[in-house]
Design a protein around this motif. Structure first.
Motif, PDB file in Angstrom:
ATOM      1  N   UNK A   1      31.056  32.351  19.171  1.00 41.40           N
ATOM      2  CA  UNK A   1      31.893  31.651  20.148  1.00 41.40           C
ATOM      3  C   UNK A   1      32.989  32.562  20.709  1.00 41.40           C
ATOM      4  N   UNK A   2      33.658  33.308  19.837  1.00 39.60           N
ATOM      5  CA  UNK A   2      34.724  34.200  20.304  1.00 39.60           C
ATOM      6  C   UNK A   2      34.171  35.284  21.226  1.00 39.60           C
ATOM      7  N   UNK A   3      33.065  35.889  20.846  1.00 35.30           N
ATOM      8  CA  UNK A   3      32.487  36.951  21.681  1.00 35.30           C
ATOM      9  C   UNK A   3      32.080  36.385  23.032  1.00 35.30           C
ATOM     10  N   UNK A   4      31.434  35.237  23.034  1.00 35.88           N
ATOM     11  CA  UNK A   4      31.009  34.660  24.314  1.00 35.88           C
ATOM     12  C   UNK A   4      32.217  34.376  25.209  1.00 35.88           C
ATOM     13  N   UNK A   5      33.233  33.751  24.650  1.00 34.50           N
ATOM     14  CA  UNK A   5      34.426  33.441  25.453  1.00 34.50           C
ATOM     15  C   UNK A   5      35.097  34.712  25.968  1.00 34.50           C
ATOM     16  N   UNK A   6      35.190  35.727  25.131  1.00 33.73           N
ATOM     17  CA  UNK A   6      35.833  36.971  25.549  1.00 33.73           C
ATOM     18  C   UNK A   6      34.991  37.718  26.586  1.00 33.73           C
TER      19      UNK A   6
ATOM     20  N   UNK B   1      35.514  35.983  29.850  1.00 35.81           N
ATOM     21  CA  UNK B   1      36.833  36.389  30.349  1.00 35.81           C
ATOM     22  C   UNK B   1      36.763  37.779  30.994  1.00 35.81           C
ATOM     23  N   UNK B   2      36.116  38.723  30.326  1.00 37.42           N
ATOM     24  CA  UNK B   2      36.038  40.087  30.862  1.00 37.42           C
ATOM     25  C   UNK B   2      35.164  40.174  32.105  1.00 37.42           C
ATOM     26  N   UNK B   3      34.085  39.412  32.148  1.00 38.78           N
ATOM     27  CA  UNK B   3      33.264  39.377  33.367  1.00 38.78           C
ATOM     28  C   UNK B   3      34.091  38.806  34.515  1.00 38.78           C
ATOM     29  N   UNK B   4      34.849  37.759  34.238  1.00 40.24           N
ATOM     30  CA  UNK B   4      35.705  37.166  35.274  1.00 40.24           C
ATOM     31  C   UNK B   4      36.764  38.168  35.745  1.00 40.24           C
ATOM     32  N   UNK B   5      37.336  38.922  34.814  1.00 39.42           N
ATOM     33  CA  UNK B   5      38.309  39.950  35.202  1.00 39.42           C
ATOM     34  C   UNK B   5      37.653  41.014  36.085  1.00 39.42           C
ATOM     35  N   UNK B   6      36.448  41.421  35.720  1.00 41.44           N
ATOM     36  CA  UNK B   6      35.762  42.483  36.463  1.00 41.44           C
ATOM     37  C   UNK B   6      35.299  42.030  37.838  1.00 41.44           C
ATOM     38  N   UNK B   7      34.880  40.775  37.959  1.00 37.53           N
ATOM     39  CA  UNK B   7      34.379  40.285  39.248  1.00 37.53           C
ATOM     40  C   UNK B   7      35.479  39.643  40.085  1.00 37.53           C
TER      41      UNK B   7
ATOM     42  N   UNK C   1      29.082  33.831  36.240  1.00 37.61           N
ATOM     43  CA  UNK C   1      29.957  34.457  35.252  1.00 37.61           C
ATOM     44  C   UNK C   1      29.486  34.108  33.843  1.00 37.61           C
ATOM     45  N   UNK C   2      29.148  32.835  33.645  1.00 38.07           N
ATOM     46  CA  UNK C   2      28.715  32.366  32.329  1.00 38.07           C
ATOM     47  C   UNK C   2      27.317  32.894  31.980  1.00 38.07           C
ATOM     48  N   UNK C   3      26.479  33.032  32.990  1.00 43.00           N
ATOM     49  CA  UNK C   3      25.132  33.581  32.770  1.00 43.00           C
ATOM     50  C   UNK C   3      25.218  35.079  32.478  1.00 43.00           C
ATOM     51  N   UNK C   4      26.030  35.790  33.254  1.00 46.23           N
ATOM     52  CA  UNK C   4      26.175  37.235  33.055  1.00 46.23           C
ATOM     53  C   UNK C   4      26.702  37.546  31.661  1.00 46.23           C
ATOM     54  N   UNK C   5      27.569  36.693  31.145  1.00 50.05           N
ATOM     55  CA  UNK C   5      28.130  36.913  29.811  1.00 50.05           C
ATOM     56  C   UNK C   5      27.061  36.849  28.725  1.00 50.05           C
TER      57      UNK C   5
END
Length: 161
Positions: free
Chosen positions: A18-23, A26-32, A39-43
């Motif tokens: 859960x922590x890795x997925x959420x983080x 978050x990082x994909x959202x920061x990058x895009x 965003x959720x699929x890319x993660x």
């Protein structure tokens, strides 16, 4: 909260996932610069790499160090909630820089500056997730799993008698 090694493995697997997925979200959202369904699929693409790393680190290294650090300021007779918070904070303080370093090496142009930036950007989110969202959710689900297991066990014992 886990009472034996099997429970520790299950709890750690749930928390790490859960922590890795959420983080990663978050990082994909920061990058895009945006949060969309993609965003959720890319993660999901980073999970097979990052979850096992986080799981192994947490189970065999960080969890032990975090407990020792937490109990250097806490006493075993302190309120259990405070002990849980202390351990969670210590885990975040160790896991965040380590996982930021690993992600920097694997997914970005590795440099000291990039690692520090990733660590600085990730730490507030990781701490918030650990204390207010992922941690409480995983503990709730884990406790529920233990209650169901005990209930099922007591039914099995009652039928056998």
């Amino acid at each position: 909260m886990p009472q034996n090694k099997l429970q520790d493995v299950v709890f750690t697997a749930m928390m790490a996932t859960l922590m890795v997925y959420c983080m990663v979200v978050y990082n994909v959202a920061l990058n895009t610069g945006d949060v969309t369904a993609m965003t959720f699929v890319a993660a999901l693409h980073e999970l097979p790499i990052m979850v096992p790393i986080a799981f192994v680190l947490e189970l065999f290294v960080v969890g032990r160090i975090a407990r020792k650090l937490a109990f250097s300021v806490m006493r075993p007779d302190d309120r259990p909630q405070l002990i849980t918070y202390a351990i969670s904070i210590c885990i975040t303080c160790i896991m965040c820089p380590v996982m930021s370093l690993i992600a920097t090496l694997l997914f970005k142009e590795p440099s000291f500056g990039m690692w520090i930036k990733a660590w600085a950007m990730n730490f507030p989110m990781a701490l918030g997730l650990q204390l207010f969202y992922c941690g409480p959710l995983v503990r709730l689900v884990f406790r529920s799993m233990l209650k169901v297991k005990r209930w099922a066990f007591s039914l099995t014992v009652a039928k056998a008698a």
